[in-house]
Structure formats: C-alpha cells, structure tokens
Design a protein around this motif. Structure first.
Motif, mmCIF file in Angstrom:
data_model
loop_
_atom_site.group_PDB
_atom_site.id
_atom_site.type_symbol
_atom_site.label_atom_id
_atom_site.label_comp_id
_atom_site.label_asym_id
_atom_site.label_seq_id
_atom_site.Cartn_x
_atom_site.Cartn_y
_atom_site.Cartn_z
ATOM 1 N N TYR B 154 -32.874 -18.702 128.502
ATOM 2 C CA TYR B 154 -34.260 -18.689 128.023
ATOM 3 C C TYR B 154 -34.863 -17.296 128.188
ATOM 4 C CZ TYR B 154 -39.260 -19.432 127.958
ATOM 5 O OH TYR B 154 -40.597 -19.320 127.675
ATOM 6 N N GLU B 155 -34.636 -16.696 129.347
ATOM 7 C CA GLU B 155 -35.197 -15.358 129.606
ATOM 8 C C GLU B 155 -34.598 -14.308 128.674
ATOM 9 O OE1 GLU B 155 -34.614 -15.067 133.793
ATOM 10 O OE2 GLU B 155 -36.370 -16.338 134.217
ATOM 11 N N GLU B 156 -33.316 -14.430 128.390
ATOM 12 C CA GLU B 156 -32.660 -13.533 127.426
ATOM 13 C C GLU B 156 -33.316 -13.628 126.053
ATOM 14 O OE1 GLU B 156 -27.919 -12.896 128.399
ATOM 15 O OE2 GLU B 156 -28.533 -14.471 127.028
ATOM 16 N N LEU B 157 -33.534 -14.882 125.616
ATOM 17 C CA LEU B 157 -34.148 -15.104 124.297
ATOM 18 C C LEU B 157 -35.539 -14.490 124.237
ATOM 19 C CD1 LEU B 157 -33.903 -16.577 121.506
ATOM 20 C CD2 LEU B 157 -35.047 -18.512 122.592
ATOM 21 N N MET B 158 -36.331 -14.686 125.295
ATOM 22 C CA MET B 158 -37.700 -14.164 125.318
ATOM 23 C C MET B 158 -37.705 -12.625 125.392
ATOM 24 S SD MET B 158 -39.849 -16.557 124.849
ATOM 25 C CE MET B 158 -38.848 -17.786 124.002
ATOM 26 N N ALA B 159 -36.705 -12.053 126.048
ATOM 27 C CA ALA B 159 -36.606 -10.587 126.097
ATOM 28 C C ALA B 159 -36.246 -10.043 124.714
ATOM 29 C CB ALA B 159 -35.558 -10.176 127.130
ATOM 30 N N GLN B 160 -35.404 -10.798 123.993
ATOM 31 C CA GLN B 160 -34.958 -10.356 122.669
ATOM 32 C C GLN B 160 -36.085 -10.484 121.645
ATOM 33 O OE1 GLN B 160 -31.644 -12.636 121.165
ATOM 34 N NE2 GLN B 160 -31.031 -11.059 119.707
ATOM 35 N N TYR B 161 -36.831 -11.572 121.718
ATOM 36 C CA TYR B 161 -37.918 -11.826 120.766
ATOM 37 C C TYR B 161 -39.189 -12.192 121.532
ATOM 38 C CZ TYR B 161 -33.896 -13.414 117.772
ATOM 39 O OH TYR B 161 -32.732 -13.569 117.087
ATOM 40 N N PRO B 162 -39.917 -11.231 122.087
ATOM 41 C CA PRO B 162 -41.086 -11.577 122.932
ATOM 42 C C PRO B 162 -42.148 -12.380 122.171
ATOM 43 C CG PRO B 162 -40.548 -9.230 123.083
ATOM 44 C CD PRO B 162 -39.711 -9.788 121.978
ATOM 45 N N GLU B 163 -42.258 -12.203 120.856
ATOM 46 C CA GLU B 163 -43.297 -12.854 120.067
ATOM 47 C C GLU B 163 -42.936 -14.273 119.642
ATOM 48 O OE1 GLU B 163 -41.007 -10.759 119.325
ATOM 49 O OE2 GLU B 163 -41.218 -9.865 117.344
ATOM 50 N N LEU B 164 -41.711 -14.687 119.949
ATOM 51 C CA LEU B 164 -41.187 -15.945 119.424
ATOM 52 C C LEU B 164 -42.014 -17.156 119.826
ATOM 53 C CD1 LEU B 164 -38.576 -16.368 117.731
ATOM 54 C CD2 LEU B 164 -37.502 -17.182 119.811
ATOM 55 N N TYR B 165 -42.474 -17.166 121.069
ATOM 56 C CA TYR B 165 -43.171 -18.337 121.596
ATOM 57 C C TYR B 165 -44.463 -18.611 120.840
ATOM 58 C CZ TYR B 165 -43.010 -21.922 125.160
ATOM 59 O OH TYR B 165 -42.876 -23.132 125.801
ATOM 60 N N GLN B 166 -45.044 -17.573 120.236
ATOM 61 C CA GLN B 166 -46.263 -17.752 119.429
ATOM 62 C C GLN B 166 -45.938 -18.254 118.021
ATOM 63 O OE1 GLN B 166 -46.482 -14.931 121.790
ATOM 64 N NE2 GLN B 166 -47.533 -16.613 122.809
ATOM 65 N N ILE B 167 -44.788 -17.875 117.489
ATOM 66 C CA ILE B 167 -44.482 -18.092 116.067
ATOM 67 C C ILE B 167 -43.761 -19.414 115.822
ATOM 68 C CG2 ILE B 167 -43.166 -17.160 114.108
ATOM 69 C CD1 ILE B 167 -43.442 -14.378 115.396
ATOM 70 N N VAL B 168 -42.879 -19.763 116.746
ATOM 71 C CA VAL B 168 -41.900 -20.818 116.469
ATOM 72 C C VAL B 168 -42.259 -22.096 117.216
ATOM 73 C CG1 VAL B 168 -39.465 -21.409 116.837
ATOM 74 C CG2 VAL B 168 -40.078 -19.146 115.991
ATOM 75 N N PRO B 169 -42.242 -23.266 116.528
ATOM 76 C CA PRO B 169 -42.486 -24.531 117.219
ATOM 77 C C PRO B 169 -41.548 -24.693 118.415
ATOM 78 C CG PRO B 169 -42.317 -24.887 114.853
ATOM 79 C CD PRO B 169 -41.940 -23.454 115.091
ATOM 80 N N LYS B 170 -42.100 -25.265 119.498
ATOM 81 C CA LYS B 170 -41.336 -25.388 120.748
ATOM 82 C C LYS B 170 -40.023 -26.156 120.549
ATOM 83 C CE LYS B 170 -44.804 -23.327 122.366
ATOM 84 N NZ LYS B 170 -45.030 -22.719 121.028
ATOM 85 N N GLN B 171 -40.032 -27.159 119.661
ATOM 86 C CA GLN B 171 -38.809 -27.955 119.515
ATOM 87 C C GLN B 171 -37.672 -27.129 118.914
ATOM 88 O OE1 GLN B 171 -41.041 -30.510 116.910
ATOM 89 N NE2 GLN B 171 -39.291 -30.736 115.548
ATOM 90 N N LEU B 172 -38.032 -26.069 118.143
ATOM 91 C CA LEU B 172 -36.987 -25.209 117.597
ATOM 92 C C LEU B 172 -36.418 -24.275 118.671
ATOM 93 C CD1 LEU B 172 -38.284 -24.251 114.031
ATOM 94 C CD2 LEU B 172 -36.740 -26.116 114.706
#
Lengths: 189, 189
Positions: B154-172
C-alpha cells in the motif's frame, strides 16, 4: 554451436546487422561459465550486467518478507536475464539469479549496450524488441499469478518450456507455480 | 498544457529529436477523448493501438477464471497503456482498459510506431527506454503481488501515485492491492 553463431542467429530473428556491425556487437560481450548452484546476482548487489544464456538453465527469484521464495523466470538458452530494475535504475538488486545447471552465458554491460545502441541503429531496434518481448513475458507471468487455476498455469508453463520437467527439480517448478510438490505431482500425469 | 507540448516534454526526458523530427513524430498520433466509464480495450478485442495519457486516469485490468478482477495499472498522465501482449503479438486482448475519469489520450498505431522507429533513430531510442521503464514497472508489480505484506505494498502504491487516493474509488485501490475495502481503510489513516 559456437557462442558467436548462437548470438548471431538470435539477433537475426529481430534485426539486420552487417557483418562488420555484428563483429562490433559480438565483441562487446564477455563469455562466462558458471557451475551448477553458482550465484550470478545476489539480492543487495549492484547490477551492471545482463546475461544471454548459451547453455544450461538459470533461475531468477525473489524471497519475500515471509522468507518464501518465488521463481520469476527459468532462463533457458537464448533467454536474457538480470535484475532489470537494478540494471536500469542503479537500485540494489531485489531479484537474485543463480544456476540450476552448469551454464554458459554472454554477459553485456550497461555501458556496452548503450554504446552499441548509439552506434548501430539496428542494435537499438534489436534491444527494443528484445525488451518488448521481455515485457510481454513479464505481463504473462503477472496474469498467471493472478489466475487461480493452477492446472491452466501448469499447462502454460509446460507449453512455454516443454523440456523443463527433465531439467528442473520438481520443487522449483512448484515454487514457480506457487503450489506444493504434492499438488504438482497430481497435475503431471 | 497543449497535447503537443505534453508529448514533447515527455519524449525530451529520454530522446533528442530535432524540431522537424518531432513534427513527424507528433503527427503520427491521434487525439482522442473518452468519458468516465468508457471502454478503450475489451478482453477479446484485436489491439492495434497504444495510448499515451494526457489527462484523467485509466485502468488496465484482468478478470480471472473465478471472475475476480485484478487491476494491473492505474494509467495517469504521461503513462502509456494498452494490452501490449495483444498489441505486439496479434493475439486477442486478455487485458481490458477503461476510464476511471474523463480522459484525453494520444493514440498511436503499431504501423506508425514502427515507421517512426525506422525513420528516426532517436524515436527508436525513445521507445526502447519507454518499454524498459514499462518492463521495470511490470516487474515491480509482480514482486508486489508476491509479497504478503499488504501495508508495504500500500505504501509503495501511495509513493508511486500520491494523488491516487483522491482520484480513484477505494474499491479499485483495494482491487489493485488484492485486499478487502475494510483492510484498506485500516491501512489508510
């Protein structure tokens, strides 16, 4: 077959180099021999070279946080292997590479690959398609991991490497598929 | 920023094209707009194009034999996406691509990419390194799948795409990590 001829036929499947260009190409490689069990890349290493397999079989693998081993690739003759993330980015190796059997390889440094790609347009063409094929193989490996149907994954592996079952210990085939040896025995009949 | 400028800056990070070469390069692309939810590639399709994302967010995904969805990639601006196996080999698509948000892309056909690589050595250089980077991303995705430590992934993903949590539905995001939404909520605090 001689190393030079093996590489020449491999390159000719993708790119068209003149005799002179191929001389230059081949001369950038270094011939190396390894013994069964020998380590080529260990996790934590700095990686500056990639390896073209002439004979034998290598494996690339990853040990996860639970100390479980996953096999990424069985590298057979005419396959390329390395930790490409480490090779391309300068990061330390997370993937290890060692020898399942005695093996002969041609090794190529980052510097020599880039020099070849700059000097010879068709060398750049070769390496582009070499990586395209590697990328597709990596995507297939990813899909195979995501698919729960072990029988299907086993059949794919056997179709890709029909000679594998003779060469590779069963427990390594199981580690590639992520199943137990018992499950593997049931699949292979 | 204009599509042409976005592509120009992206290419300049890897390759050096003259103004005239870049004109030729850009002219081979086709600008396309998609609506949120729209499908770009469906499993079973013949695939002849790859996509460079200008704005918005696409996802590439795979539905396995148990009908479970796995997300391979979130394709954000300046990422490339397609089913590269289908694109390069002519096989039917096994990976689907659709739009998480409205999106604008530049699309490039197989034929135009190969023509560019033949005409312009630096275009071939660009696409070689584009695929090298894609290959490394694919290997990282594979390692992330093999690693049981969900918090680390999870931390790797957030480091790679910091803006993702705002853009993408949580279930994705959960479908990318292979965890339930509940597990995801515990990780994100």
């Amino acid at each position: 077959m001689q190393p030079k001829q093996i590489l020449k036929e491999h390159v000719a499947k993708i790119a068209t180099l003149t005799e002179e260009e191929f001389e230059n190409f081949f001369n950038r490689f270094e011939l190396r021999s390894f013994k069964k069990g020998q380590t080529i890349i260990a996790a934590g290493d700095r990686v500056d070279r990639e390896y073209f397999v002439l004979s034998g079989c290598l494996k690339s693998f990853y040990i996860n946080d639970d100390l479980k081993m996953f096999i990424l690739q069985f590298a057979m003759p005419t396959w390329w292997t390395s930790d490409f993330n480490a090779l391309y980015t300068g990061a330390k190796a997370t993937i290890s590479v060692d020898c399942i059997t005695d093996a002969e390889v041609l090794s190529l440094s980052n510097e020599n690959r880039e020099a070849l790609c700059k000097e010879i347009h068709q060398a750049e063409h070769f390496f582009r398609w070499r990586t395209n094929k590697g990328y597709v193989a990596s995507q297939k490996r990813l899909l195979s991991m995501m698919n729960n149907d072990v029988k299907h994954r086993y059949e794919e592996l056997m179709a890709q490497y029909p000679e594998l079952y003779q060469i590779v210990p069963k427990q390594l085939i199981a580690a590639y598929l992520g199943v137990s040896r018992e499950t593997l025995s049931r699949l292979h009949h």
